[in-house]
Design an enzyme around this catalytic site. Structure first.
Site, PDB file in Angstrom:
ATOM      1  N   ASP A   1      -2.168  -5.206   6.588  1.00  0.00           N
ATOM      2  CA  ASP A   1      -1.636  -5.825   5.364  1.00  0.00           C
ATOM      3  C   ASP A   1      -2.300  -7.168   5.118  1.00  0.00           C
ATOM      4  OD1 ASP A   1       0.055  -6.663   3.344  1.00  0.00           O
ATOM      5  OD2 ASP A   1       1.679  -7.154   4.696  1.00  0.00           O
TER       6      ASP A   1
ATOM      7  N   ASP B   1      -3.747  -7.541  -2.216  1.00  0.00           N
ATOM      8  CA  ASP B   1      -2.760  -7.177  -1.039  1.00  0.00           C
ATOM      9  C   ASP B   1      -2.873  -5.794  -0.916  1.00  0.00           C
ATOM     10  OD1 ASP B   1      -0.643  -6.732   0.596  1.00  0.00           O
ATOM     11  OD2 ASP B   1       0.759  -7.455  -1.057  1.00  0.00           O
TER      12      ASP B   1
END
Ligand SMILES: *[C@@H]1O[C@H](CO)[C@@H](O)[C@H](O)[C@H]1NC(C)=O
Length: 421
Positions: free
Chosen positions: A86, A307
């Site tokens: 992430d 992201d």
């Protein structure tokens, strides 16, 4: 499951999100391996390679183009975990062997059965929620089984949009999947409690690739720790486009220490990689000049983040509505997204970054949710301030490889290759 995946985008909105992994061109390695094996040199080659390795790749599995999950190895002997890689958060955590307790629902949900629906989510009122421990089906880290474990014990807690994870810190050897990129003294979270949300996700934990300032408890992220050992102080993310197919191995590649020239159209001497500076070293944040779809144009400059942990693209609700309208979408309230007939071939969504136009093809931004063909965008209000106004999640990264250049505090983009496209 599908509805929960839409929620996972919301997670990223607030505090964090997910990540993804990369893959080596396996057929090439195989050829070399075969050749060396025939010459009886394979073992010597492998040993030398181990010594000098300064870049490597970690592959991910692609879950419906909504989540990309990679392996993380912890301890001696190795314990294996599945994690979202992430770039929208900065902590690594996995469930601890002691993980148990309630599935992220407040006590009063279980205690107020008749009126539960007034105070709690549908899940927290369900029998499953009362019976289930979200760690039940996860791999759990057992520190007693690792000879390299070092106790720390400090508490931590990370808040996500749909729940939280908490526990205590520990230290051990951590490797980024099969990349052979490892750090011997990595501090990470041993989760003792995780939110119900995670129970339905095909992951054990999260590996954050954001900047140190975003890390809970100021724990140095693994990417910072391995930086001095990398050929180049950067990593490349390539996410494949596999449609609704679930758990496709090799559906993404995170390459540490090198620009991925196999899956990204980098050009000669990387001439086709275009960089912009990181505007805040927290998330991977930078400036976007505007967005355009068909005859709709917004020239409002905005702070945005790249992201990998967010399944969709999030932006200011008024602009998202305009984009969806320009694409001919209609809102489907059951999933909270705009949908189109599955035969539609809507126009590109065009983002301008650093004065350059980035076209997102519908194959990269349309997603299948509950059998519906949804435009992979959603409205999100961040409020005012210097923080991001947009989240450029997986549909953007599927379209363009992202090169997260830690050493030079910049981010680069190069057209991504997808077979048959
Ligand atoms: C943890 O590892 C130890 C040592 O191998 C073992 O005795 C113990 O049963 C394990 N605990 C769990 C919960 O797996």
């Amino acid at each position: 499951m599908q509805i929960v995946l839409a929620l996972c985008a919301l997670i990223a909105l607030f505090a964090s999100s997910y990540a993804e992994v990369v893959q080596v061109p396996l057929h090439r390695i195989k050829t070399l391996r075969q050749r060396l094996a025939e010459e009886g040199k394979w073992q010597a080659y492998e040993a030398a390679r181990e010594q000098s390795r300064a870049h490597g790749a970690q592959t991910t599995s692609d879950y419906g183009d909504l989540e990309y999950v990679g392996a993380v190895y912890i301890g001696t002997p190795v314990q294996r975990f599945n994690a979202i890689l992430d770039t929208g958060s900065s902590n690594l955590w996995v469930p601890d062997k002691s993980c148990g307790g309630k599935p992220g629902c407040p006590d009063y949900c279980a205690n107020l059965q008749n009126v539960c629906s007034q105070f709690c989510t549908a899940f927290c009122c369900s029998k499953e929620a009362r019976d289930q421990n979200p760690c039940d089906n996860k791999h759990r880290y057992n520190s007693s089984a690792s000879s390299t474990y070092v106790k720390n014990g400090q508490g931590w807690s990370i808040q996500y949009g749909t729940g939280s994870a908490s526990g205590f810190l520990g230290q051990d050897v951590v490797c980024l999947g099969e990349s052979k990129i490892c750090y011997k003294k990595q501090v990470f979270g041993q989760a003792t409690e995780i939110a119900a949300f995670f129970a339905a996700q095909p992951v054990d934990g999260i590996l954050g690739l954001g900047w140190p300032a975003l890390a809970v408890d100021s724990v140095p992220p693994i990417i910072q720790n391995v930086l001095p050992t990398l050929d180049a102080k950067l990593f490349t993310v390539w996410l494949d486009q596999k449609g609704a197919a679930q758990n496709v191995p090799g559906g993404g590649i995170y390459t540490y220490g090198a620009i991925d020239t196999v899956n990204c159209q980098t050009g000669t001497n990387f001439a086709n990689v275009k960089y912009v500076p990181v505007s805040s070293q927290t998330y991977w944040q930078f400036l976007m000049n505007g967005v355009q779809v068909g005859t709709y144009t917004s020239n409002t400059a905005s702070q945005v983040i790249s992201d990998t942990g967010t399944s969709l693209i999030g932006g200011p609700p008024s602009i998202i509505t305009s984009i969806a309208t320009a694409l001919g979408g209609t809102i489907d309230n059951s999933i909270g997204l705009y949908t189109l007939p599955c035969t539609a071939k809507p126009a590109d969504i065009v983002l301008t970054i650093g004065g350059i136009k980035y076209n997102l093809h519908y194959k990269n931004y349309m997603v299948s949710i509950n059998g519906a063909c949804a435009i992979g965008i959603f409205g999100v209000n961040f409020g005012s301030g210097f923080g991001p106004q947009w989240i450029l999640g997986d549909p953007f990264i599927r379209s363009y490889c992202n090169i997260y250049d830690v050493g030079q505090a910049r981010i680069g983009f190069a057209l991504a290759n997808h077979k048959g496209q």
